[in-house]
Design an enzyme around this catalytic site. Structure first.
Site, PDB file in Angstrom:
ATOM      1  N   ASN A   1      -4.390   6.148  -1.588  1.00 16.98           N
ATOM      2  CA  ASN A   1      -3.933   6.482  -0.234  1.00 16.98           C
ATOM      3  C   ASN A   1      -3.438   7.927  -0.419  1.00 16.98           C
ATOM      4  OD1 ASN A   1      -4.492   4.285   1.414  1.00 16.98           O
ATOM      5  ND2 ASN A   1      -2.734   3.242   0.542  1.00 16.98           N
TER       6      ASN A   1
ATOM      7  N   GLU B   1      -5.082  -1.020  -8.472  1.00 18.50           N
ATOM      8  CA  GLU B   1      -4.450   0.100  -8.783  1.00 18.50           C
ATOM      9  C   GLU B   1      -3.065  -0.307  -9.373  1.00 18.50           C
ATOM     10  OE1 GLU B   1      -3.502   2.540  -5.538  1.00 18.50           O
ATOM     11  OE2 GLU B   1      -3.651   4.315  -6.573  1.00 18.50           O
TER      12      GLU B   1
ATOM     13  N   SER C   1       0.935  -1.144   0.076  1.00 17.18           N
ATOM     14  CA  SER C   1       0.042   0.006   0.064  1.00 17.18           C
ATOM     15  C   SER C   1       0.794   1.255   0.033  1.00 17.18           C
ATOM     16  CB  SER C   1      -1.076   0.025   1.247  1.00 17.18           C
ATOM     17  OG  SER C   1      -1.290  -1.151   1.452  1.00 17.18           O
TER      18      SER C   1
HETATM   19  P1  NAD Z   1      -1.616  -9.474   6.823  1.00 18.59           P
HETATM   20  O1  NAD Z   1      -0.917  -9.203   8.384  1.00 18.59           O
HETATM   21  O2  NAD Z   1      -3.242 -10.010   7.225  1.00 18.59           O
HETATM   22  O3  NAD Z   1      -1.171 -10.866   6.278  1.00 18.59           O
HETATM   23  C1  NAD Z   1       0.443 -10.786   6.105  1.00 18.59           C
HETATM   24  C2  NAD Z   1       0.817 -12.069   5.939  1.00 18.59           C
HETATM   25  O4  NAD Z   1       2.096 -12.430   5.374  1.00 18.59           O
HETATM   26  C3  NAD Z   1       0.722 -12.986   7.167  1.00 18.59           C
HETATM   27  O5  NAD Z   1      -0.100 -14.186   7.066  1.00 18.59           O
HETATM   28  C4  NAD Z   1       2.291 -13.375   7.549  1.00 18.59           C
HETATM   29  O6  NAD Z   1       2.182 -14.631   8.248  1.00 18.59           O
HETATM   30  C5  NAD Z   1       2.904 -13.221   6.107  1.00 18.59           C
HETATM   31  N1  NAD Z   1       4.081 -13.179   6.040  1.00 18.59           N
HETATM   32  C6  NAD Z   1       4.968 -12.362   6.828  1.00 18.59           C
HETATM   33  N2  NAD Z   1       6.293 -12.785   6.542  1.00 18.59           N
HETATM   34  C7  NAD Z   1       6.319 -13.663   5.272  1.00 18.59           C
HETATM   35  C8  NAD Z   1       7.306 -14.194   5.045  1.00 18.59           C
HETATM   36  N3  NAD Z   1       8.621 -13.902   4.948  1.00 18.59           N
HETATM   37  N4  NAD Z   1       7.110 -15.297   4.045  1.00 18.59           N
HETATM   38  C9  NAD Z   1       5.682 -15.608   3.809  1.00 18.59           C
HETATM   39  N5  NAD Z   1       4.578 -15.071   4.454  1.00 18.59           N
HETATM   40  C10 NAD Z   1       5.021 -14.042   5.135  1.00 18.59           C
HETATM   41  O7  NAD Z   1      -1.490  -8.274   6.002  1.00 18.59           O
HETATM   42  P2  NAD Z   1      -2.532  -7.902   4.949  1.00 18.59           P
HETATM   43  O8  NAD Z   1      -3.604  -6.781   5.514  1.00 18.59           O
HETATM   44  O9  NAD Z   1      -3.123  -9.159   4.010  1.00 18.59           O
HETATM   45  O10 NAD Z   1      -1.566  -6.849   3.989  1.00 18.59           O
HETATM   46  C11 NAD Z   1      -0.882  -7.448   3.217  1.00 18.59           C
HETATM   47  C12 NAD Z   1      -0.188  -6.678   2.012  1.00 18.59           C
HETATM   48  O11 NAD Z   1      -1.057  -5.875   1.445  1.00 18.59           O
HETATM   49  C13 NAD Z   1       0.489  -5.337   2.717  1.00 18.59           C
HETATM   50  O12 NAD Z   1       1.659  -4.888   1.745  1.00 18.59           O
HETATM   51  C14 NAD Z   1      -0.490  -4.142   3.002  1.00 18.59           C
HETATM   52  O13 NAD Z   1      -0.035  -3.033   2.790  1.00 18.59           O
HETATM   53  C15 NAD Z   1      -1.095  -4.488   1.468  1.00 18.59           C
HETATM   54  N6  NAD Z   1      -2.552  -3.798   1.642  1.00 18.59           N
HETATM   55  C16 NAD Z   1      -3.506  -4.422   2.587  1.00 18.59           C
HETATM   56  C17 NAD Z   1      -4.673  -3.835   2.524  1.00 18.59           C
HETATM   57  C18 NAD Z   1      -5.851  -4.195   3.662  1.00 18.59           C
HETATM   58  O14 NAD Z   1      -6.799  -3.459   3.598  1.00 18.59           O
HETATM   59  N7  NAD Z   1      -5.387  -5.135   4.743  1.00 18.59           N
HETATM   60  C19 NAD Z   1      -5.460  -3.176   1.401  1.00 18.59           C
HETATM   61  C20 NAD Z   1      -4.583  -2.848   0.079  1.00 18.59           C
HETATM   62  C21 NAD Z   1      -3.154  -3.550   0.452  1.00 18.59           C
END
Ligand code: NAD
Length: 286
Positions: free
Chosen positions: A193, A155, A122
């Site tokens: 954002n 996006e 993000s």
């Molecule tokens: P989350 O915390 O729900 O999930 C992240 C996952 O990554 C976890 O299950 C964790 O175990 C895993 N992980 C961490 N290190 C790892 C590794 N080395 N190898 C494999 N897996 C690993 O996070 P999320 O909300 O799903 O966000 C994920 C990405 O998406 C981020 O970059 C975030 O900025 C982006 N994002 C989030 C949203 C939102 O609303 N949550 C929206 C758009 C983008």
């Protein structure tokens, strides 16, 4: 390492976003590999997807056969090497630069010759991540929105080095999974954002200054601007810690006072009132 068909992809990180991305690709006929280092994340992702498929069948939005074939195309794996090689890998792991760099270094070895490596970040610079890759021209931002199965937008964020071909292929993938892809250039907060977070931050300033109660601020923005949710409820949904991280990125990288995080937002995060996930943010949740 086994090479797979063109209709194969992999997602790294099976959290909130990763599981949704896996689901939409599997529904669109892709064999979707889902890797997470945490076994409990894979387990809960599988259960969450199952629940959504079950509900879709119940509500007649999907046939039982389609749900079954979607299930059969989802492959949770606990080792990255088990994804083989794929024409598209989407990284959706924890939003930390060092975590993403390490994952992407490994993941690029699993992209088919000429394939695309994408990140769902993000707020981290696509250009900076691309610079650490062997093929920066085939690296791109593929920014899905939460909840992925419902939200239409992707996006598509071009880093300075991203090729036109990579952009076109990524737009085509997004369309194939039923999304509307809108391209933009890499810049702090991209478009979404950069516009959303200052609005949320300003709503928090208005609250801090006693301009109105939280309910009133949200009601005014909902009814007056035709927004489906008010900015404070939306901040609670996103997570106040996530909002603060993103505003900090805008403030640091764009260097202008207008992106200064509101002190009340910092306080809420310090107090552990992070929104829905902690059952208390600007509003309370049962
Ligand atoms: P989350 O915390 O729900 O999930 C992240 C996952 O990554 C976890 O299950 C964790 O175990 C895993 N992980 C961490 N290190 C790892 C590794 N080395 N190898 C494999 N897996 C690993 O996070 P999320 O909300 O799903 O966000 C994920 C990405 O998406 C981020 O970059 C975030 O900025 C982006 N994002 C989030 C949203 C939102 O609303 N949550 C929206 C758009 C983008």
């Amino acid at each position: 390492m086994h090479a797979q068909s063109d209709k194969t992809m992999a997602v790294i990180g099976a959290g909130t976003m990763g599981r949704g991305i896996v689901q939409v690709f599997a529904q669109a006929g892709y064999d979707a590999y889902m890797f997470d280092m945490a076994p409990e994340a894979l387990d809960s992702a599988g259960k969450a997807i199952e629940k959504l498929l079950h509900r879709a069948v119940e509500k007649d939005r999907m046939t039982a056969e389609d749900a079954e074939s979607t299930r059969s195309r989802i492959h949770p794996v606990s080792k990255l090497c088990d994804v083989g090689t794929c024409p598209l890998i989407v990284e959706a792991a924890t939003e930390r630069l060092e975590v993403k760099l390490e994952i992407l270094q490994h993941a690029q070895k699993h992209v088919t010759e000429g394939g695309v490596l994408a990140t769902n970040t993000s707020s981290i610079s696509i250009t900076q991540l691309a610079a650490a890759m062997d093929h920066p021209d085939r690296f791109i931002g593929m920014h899905f929105f939460n909840p992925v199965p419902l939200m239409k937008l992707v996006e598509v964020v071009r880093g300075l080095q991203t090729s036109d071909e990579t952009t076109e292929r990524t737009i085509a993938w997004a369309k194939e999974v039923g999304k509307t892809a809108v391209p933009c250039n890499d810049s702090p907060g991209f478009v979404s954002n950069r516009v959303l977070m200052p609005m949320i931050n300003e709503a928090i300033f208005a609250l801090q200054e006693g301009v109105a109660e939280p309910e009133a601020i949200d009601e005014i923005m909902k009814l007056g601007m035709n927004h489906p949710m008010g900015p404070l409820a939306l901040a609670d949904l996103i997570g106040l810690d996530v909002c603060l991280d993103i505003i900090n990125v805008l403030f640091r990288d764009l260097g202008e006072d207008r992106y200064r995080p509101c002190p009340l937002l910092r306080k809420m995060v310090m107090a552990g009132r992070l929104g829905r996930k902690t059952k208390q943010g600007f509003f309370r949740y049962e």
